[in-house]
Design a protein around this motif. Structure first.
Motif, PDB file in Angstrom:
ATOM      1  N   LYS A 186       0.813  -1.217   0.000  1.00 62.14           N
ATOM      2  CA  LYS A 186       0.000   0.000   0.000  1.00 62.14           C
ATOM      3  C   LYS A 186       0.844   1.264   0.000  1.00 62.14           C
ATOM      4  O   LYS A 186       0.345   2.352  -0.317  1.00 62.14           O
ATOM      5  CB  LYS A 186      -0.937   0.010   1.206  1.00 62.14           C
ATOM      6  CG  LYS A 186      -1.974  -1.095   1.216  1.00 62.14           C
ATOM      7  CD  LYS A 186      -2.917  -0.936   2.389  1.00 62.14           C
ATOM      8  CE  LYS A 186      -3.930  -2.075   2.460  1.00 62.14           C
ATOM      9  NZ  LYS A 186      -3.298  -3.362   2.802  1.00 62.14           N
ATOM     10  N   VAL A 187       2.121   1.167   0.368  1.00 65.68           N
ATOM     11  CA  VAL A 187       2.951   2.368   0.395  1.00 65.68           C
ATOM     12  C   VAL A 187       3.399   2.773  -1.005  1.00 65.68           C
ATOM     13  O   VAL A 187       3.942   3.859  -1.200  1.00 65.68           O
ATOM     14  CB  VAL A 187       4.187   2.187   1.301  1.00 65.68           C
ATOM     15  CG1 VAL A 187       3.775   1.833   2.715  1.00 65.68           C
ATOM     16  CG2 VAL A 187       5.142   1.129   0.739  1.00 65.68           C
ATOM     17  N   GLY A 188       3.199   1.912  -1.983  1.00 64.58           N
ATOM     18  CA  GLY A 188       3.560   2.244  -3.355  1.00 64.58           C
ATOM     19  C   GLY A 188       4.979   1.804  -3.689  1.00 64.58           C
ATOM     20  O   GLY A 188       5.766   1.430  -2.817  1.00 64.58           O
ATOM     21  N   TRP A 205      12.277   6.912   0.747  1.00 67.45           N
ATOM     22  CA  TRP A 205      11.958   6.998  -0.680  1.00 67.45           C
ATOM     23  C   TRP A 205      12.935   7.971  -1.323  1.00 67.45           C
ATOM     24  O   TRP A 205      13.171   9.070  -0.800  1.00 67.45           O
ATOM     25  CB  TRP A 205      10.522   7.481  -0.869  1.00 67.45           C
ATOM     26  CG  TRP A 205      10.090   7.633  -2.301  1.00 67.45           C
ATOM     27  CD1 TRP A 205       9.616   6.664  -3.131  1.00 67.45           C
ATOM     28  CD2 TRP A 205      10.095   8.848  -3.071  1.00 67.45           C
ATOM     29  NE1 TRP A 205       9.315   7.185  -4.369  1.00 67.45           N
ATOM     30  CE2 TRP A 205       9.595   8.528  -4.355  1.00 67.45           C
ATOM     31  CE3 TRP A 205      10.460  10.166  -2.783  1.00 67.45           C
ATOM     32  CZ2 TRP A 205       9.473   9.485  -5.364  1.00 67.45           C
ATOM     33  CZ3 TRP A 205      10.338  11.119  -3.781  1.00 67.45           C
ATOM     34  CH2 TRP A 205       9.843  10.772  -5.065  1.00 67.45           C
ATOM     35  N   TRP A 253       2.466   8.433   5.749  1.00 70.78           N
ATOM     36  CA  TRP A 253       2.650   9.433   4.687  1.00 70.78           C
ATOM     37  C   TRP A 253       2.676   8.765   3.315  1.00 70.78           C
ATOM     38  O   TRP A 253       2.179   9.322   2.336  1.00 70.78           O
ATOM     39  CB  TRP A 253       3.948  10.204   4.916  1.00 70.78           C
ATOM     40  CG  TRP A 253       3.794  11.378   5.839  1.00 70.78           C
ATOM     41  CD1 TRP A 253       3.790  11.369   7.205  1.00 70.78           C
ATOM     42  CD2 TRP A 253       3.625  12.752   5.456  1.00 70.78           C
ATOM     43  NE1 TRP A 253       3.633  12.636   7.693  1.00 70.78           N
ATOM     44  CE2 TRP A 253       3.541  13.510   6.643  1.00 70.78           C
ATOM     45  CE3 TRP A 253       3.555  13.412   4.229  1.00 70.78           C
ATOM     46  CZ2 TRP A 253       3.375  14.896   6.643  1.00 70.78           C
ATOM     47  CZ3 TRP A 253       3.400  14.790   4.228  1.00 70.78           C
ATOM     48  CH2 TRP A 253       3.300  15.522   5.409  1.00 70.78           C
ATOM     49  N   PHE A 254       3.252   7.586   3.230  1.00 68.87           N
ATOM     50  CA  PHE A 254       3.316   6.871   1.954  1.00 68.87           C
ATOM     51  C   PHE A 254       2.006   6.152   1.650  1.00 68.87           C
ATOM     52  O   PHE A 254       1.561   6.125   0.505  1.00 68.87           O
ATOM     53  CB  PHE A 254       4.463   5.861   1.964  1.00 68.87           C
ATOM     54  CG  PHE A 254       5.822   6.492   2.083  1.00 68.87           C
ATOM     55  CD1 PHE A 254       6.351   7.231   1.042  1.00 68.87           C
ATOM     56  CD2 PHE A 254       6.566   6.349   3.246  1.00 68.87           C
ATOM     57  CE1 PHE A 254       7.595   7.825   1.148  1.00 68.87           C
ATOM     58  CE2 PHE A 254       7.814   6.932   3.370  1.00 68.87           C
ATOM     59  CZ  PHE A 254       8.337   7.676   2.319  1.00 68.87           C
ATOM     60  N   GLY A 255       1.377   5.561   2.692  1.00 66.90           N
ATOM     61  CA  GLY A 255       0.182   4.780   2.472  1.00 66.90           C
ATOM     62  C   GLY A 255      -1.085   5.601   2.402  1.00 66.90           C
ATOM     63  O   GLY A 255      -1.869   5.474   1.462  1.00 66.90           O
ATOM     64  N   HIS A 263      -0.175   9.218   0.281  1.00 69.14           N
ATOM     65  CA  HIS A 263       0.322   8.986  -1.077  1.00 69.14           C
ATOM     66  C   HIS A 263       1.395   9.994  -1.476  1.00 69.14           C
ATOM     67  O   HIS A 263       1.413  10.487  -2.613  1.00 69.14           O
ATOM     68  CB  HIS A 263      -0.823   9.019  -2.091  1.00 69.14           C
ATOM     69  CG  HIS A 263      -1.964   8.112  -1.771  1.00 69.14           C
ATOM     70  ND1 HIS A 263      -1.799   6.760  -1.546  1.00 69.14           N
ATOM     71  CD2 HIS A 263      -3.288   8.354  -1.618  1.00 69.14           C
ATOM     72  CE1 HIS A 263      -2.984   6.209  -1.273  1.00 69.14           C
ATOM     73  NE2 HIS A 263      -3.892   7.155  -1.306  1.00 69.14           N
ATOM     74  N   GLU A 295       3.669   8.884  -4.476  1.00 74.10           N
ATOM     75  CA  GLU A 295       2.917   8.815  -5.727  1.00 74.10           C
ATOM     76  C   GLU A 295       2.580  10.213  -6.244  1.00 74.10           C
ATOM     77  O   GLU A 295       2.560  10.453  -7.455  1.00 74.10           O
ATOM     78  CB  GLU A 295       1.625   8.019  -5.500  1.00 74.10           C
ATOM     79  CG  GLU A 295       1.866   6.556  -5.165  1.00 74.10           C
ATOM     80  CD  GLU A 295       0.569   5.838  -4.823  1.00 74.10           C
ATOM     81  OE1 GLU A 295      -0.467   6.139  -5.457  1.00 74.10           O
ATOM     82  OE2 GLU A 295       0.585   4.996  -3.909  1.00 74.10           O
ATOM     83  N   GLN A 296       2.333  11.135  -5.337  1.00 77.14           N
ATOM     84  CA  GLN A 296       2.014  12.499  -5.756  1.00 77.14           C
ATOM     85  C   GLN A 296       3.262  13.260  -6.221  1.00 77.14           C
ATOM     86  O   GLN A 296       3.207  13.994  -7.213  1.00 77.14           O
ATOM     87  CB  GLN A 296       1.364  13.272  -4.606  1.00 77.14           C
ATOM     88  CG  GLN A 296      -0.027  12.807  -4.223  1.00 77.14           C
ATOM     89  CD  GLN A 296      -0.732  13.825  -3.365  1.00 77.14           C
ATOM     90  OE1 GLN A 296      -1.083  14.912  -3.818  1.00 77.14           O
ATOM     91  NE2 GLN A 296      -0.937  13.491  -2.096  1.00 77.14           N
ATOM     92  N   THR A 337      -7.052  12.531   6.951  1.00 76.82           N
ATOM     93  CA  THR A 337      -5.944  12.361   6.011  1.00 76.82           C
ATOM     94  C   THR A 337      -6.272  12.941   4.640  1.00 76.82           C
ATOM     95  O   THR A 337      -5.363  13.313   3.898  1.00 76.82           O
ATOM     96  CB  THR A 337      -5.592  10.867   5.859  1.00 76.82           C
ATOM     97  OG1 THR A 337      -6.772  10.121   5.510  1.00 76.82           O
ATOM     98  CG2 THR A 337      -5.023  10.313   7.154  1.00 76.82           C
ATOM     99  N   ARG A 369      -3.610  15.046   2.735  1.00 72.31           N
ATOM    100  CA  ARG A 369      -3.157  14.518   1.447  1.00 72.31           C
ATOM    101  C   ARG A 369      -3.278  15.571   0.346  1.00 72.31           C
ATOM    102  O   ARG A 369      -2.398  15.699  -0.504  1.00 72.31           O
ATOM    103  CB  ARG A 369      -3.972  13.273   1.086  1.00 72.31           C
ATOM    104  CG  ARG A 369      -3.551  12.620  -0.230  1.00 72.31           C
ATOM    105  CD  ARG A 369      -4.173  11.247  -0.385  1.00 72.31           C
ATOM    106  NE  ARG A 369      -5.623  11.278  -0.428  1.00 72.31           N
ATOM    107  CZ  ARG A 369      -6.415  10.616   0.413  1.00 72.31           C
ATOM    108  NH1 ARG A 369      -5.910   9.877   1.379  1.00 72.31           N
ATOM    109  NH2 ARG A 369      -7.732  10.686   0.298  1.00 72.31           N
TER     110      ARG A 369
END
Length: 374
Positions: free
Chosen positions: A113-115, A137, A168-170, A173, A176-177, A354, A358
């Motif tokens: 889910k964290v990408g 990352w 923050w990652f899950g 996003h 991904e952003q 969130t 986000r």
């Protein structure tokens, strides 16, 4: 079975289906004395309620990354090996420059889910005595041959309480952003680092050092920071480092940046607060001395009174009654070279969620890009 894994989620769905179908199938077929039939039906209803609550919890937890493990949820895990008295600077009389490099082994993050591109390691803090996971990352330019001799700025990401290091990652996003925007040059490339902040059972550390309990400040500002410098092409000067947090993490971001201008140049605080006692589980908020000392307003006042306003840039966002007034208070105290930018969020933007944080990710990283250099 992992708390956040797909098997547990599917199991909870299957149990809910069984809990709904079972009474429909056997309600009138239950045999025995009236008391026994009544008890059996009551147990089926309770089972249905428990499974429904479980499914809702799993959905909310997976969406917001509140608890990573069963130990976090049940309060059975502690990530503090030792909490020595480290003194005012949080270093315990030691100098980072005199410490050998701490080379870590990284692996792909264990939650899809964290990408893509997020890696993790388990770090044993040599100064703080804290043991926990750290997610990292790297921006698209990091492995580009054209940037092979370049160091990158770093943003340390802090979740709320309760909150997972991977939130923050899950949930937000962030990678991904930002990945495509960094690739296109719209946002300055930076290394993103998300360390564990839930360190004690049922308590928010407030990101402070408390001898005998936890050295959360030193974990975040010394051990994690130096580990990144040791393992990646990361700048090691204050102008290369920033913090960003939401809710309880916003309080920490502002507090740590103002308290350590020798380590951080900027901080973003979304929907935070100044008084740590506003979080009922905050260890800092429960201690009369720490409650004052860890309040960003007090830190800024003390620095101003000493004639040393910190070279710190703050970006504070929030709705009325949810972070906005905290930012105005800091802005009114700021003296150069301290700067405080306050952004008010509309009351109908989505509340303390969130989704609100986000949506701010691109904006806050554009601002951070103007504050940081490698």
């Amino acid at each position: 079975m992992s708390l956040t894994g797909t098997p547990f989620f599917l199991t909870s769905i299957v149990l809910l289906v069984i809990a709904v179908v079972l009474p429909l199938a056997i309600w009138s077929r239950i045999a025995g004395p009236p008391m026994l039939r009544g008890l059996a039906r009551l147990l089926m209803l309770l089972f249905a309620q428990v499974t429904a609550i479980t499914v809702v919890f799993v959905l909310v937890n997976n969406a917001n990354n509140l608890y990573d493990t069963w130990g976090d949820l049940l309060g059975t895990d502690s990530h503090v090996a030792v909490a020595k008295d480290l003194g005012p600077d949080g270093m315990g009389g030691r100098q980072i420059k005199n410490q050998p490099r701490q080379i870590q082994q990284f692996r792909p993050a264990d939650d899809p889910k964290v990408g893509p591109g997020v890696q993790m390691t388990n770090l044993k803090g040599r100064i703080s005595g804290v043991v926990g996971e750290v997610y990292v990352w790297l921006p698209p330019q990091y492995n580009d041959p054209a940037f092979r001799n370049r160091k990158f700025p770093v943003v340390e990401l802090l979740p709320g309480y309760p909150g997972s290091a991977k939130a923050w990652f899950g949930a937000l996003h962030v990678a991904e952003q930002l990945g495509p925007k960094m690739q296109r040059g719209e946002i300055k490339p930076a290394i993103l680092v998300a360390p564990r902040t839930t360190l004690l059972t049922g308590a928010d550390t407030g990101c402070v050092n408390i001898t005998g309990k936890v050295n959360a400040d030193s974990w975040l500002t010394v051990d994690v920071r130096q580990m990144i410098v040791d393992n990646f092409r990361a700048g090691d000067q204050p102008h290369s480092w920033a913090l960003a947090g939401y809710s309880a993490g916003a309080h920490c971001a502002a507090k740590l940046a103002l308290a350590h201008p020798d380590r951080y140049r900027a901080a973003v605080a979304m929907s935070g607060y100044n008084d740590p006692a506003l979080e009922p589980d905050s260890l800092a908020g429960k201690d009369p001395v720490l409650r004052v000392q860890s309040n960003p307003l007090h830190i800024l006042k003390a620095a101003n009174a000493a004639g040393r306003p910190p070279r710190t840039a703050l970006y504070v966002s929030g709705a009325a009654g949810d972070g906005y007034q905290a930012g105005i208070g800091l802005q009114q105290l700021a003296k150069r070279p301290t700067t405080v930018t306050v952004h008010q969020i509309a009351a109908n933007a989505g509340g303390h969620t969130t989704v609100v944080w986000r949506n701010q990710v691109p904006e806050i990283f554009r601002w951070l890009g103007m504050q940081l250099r490698a």
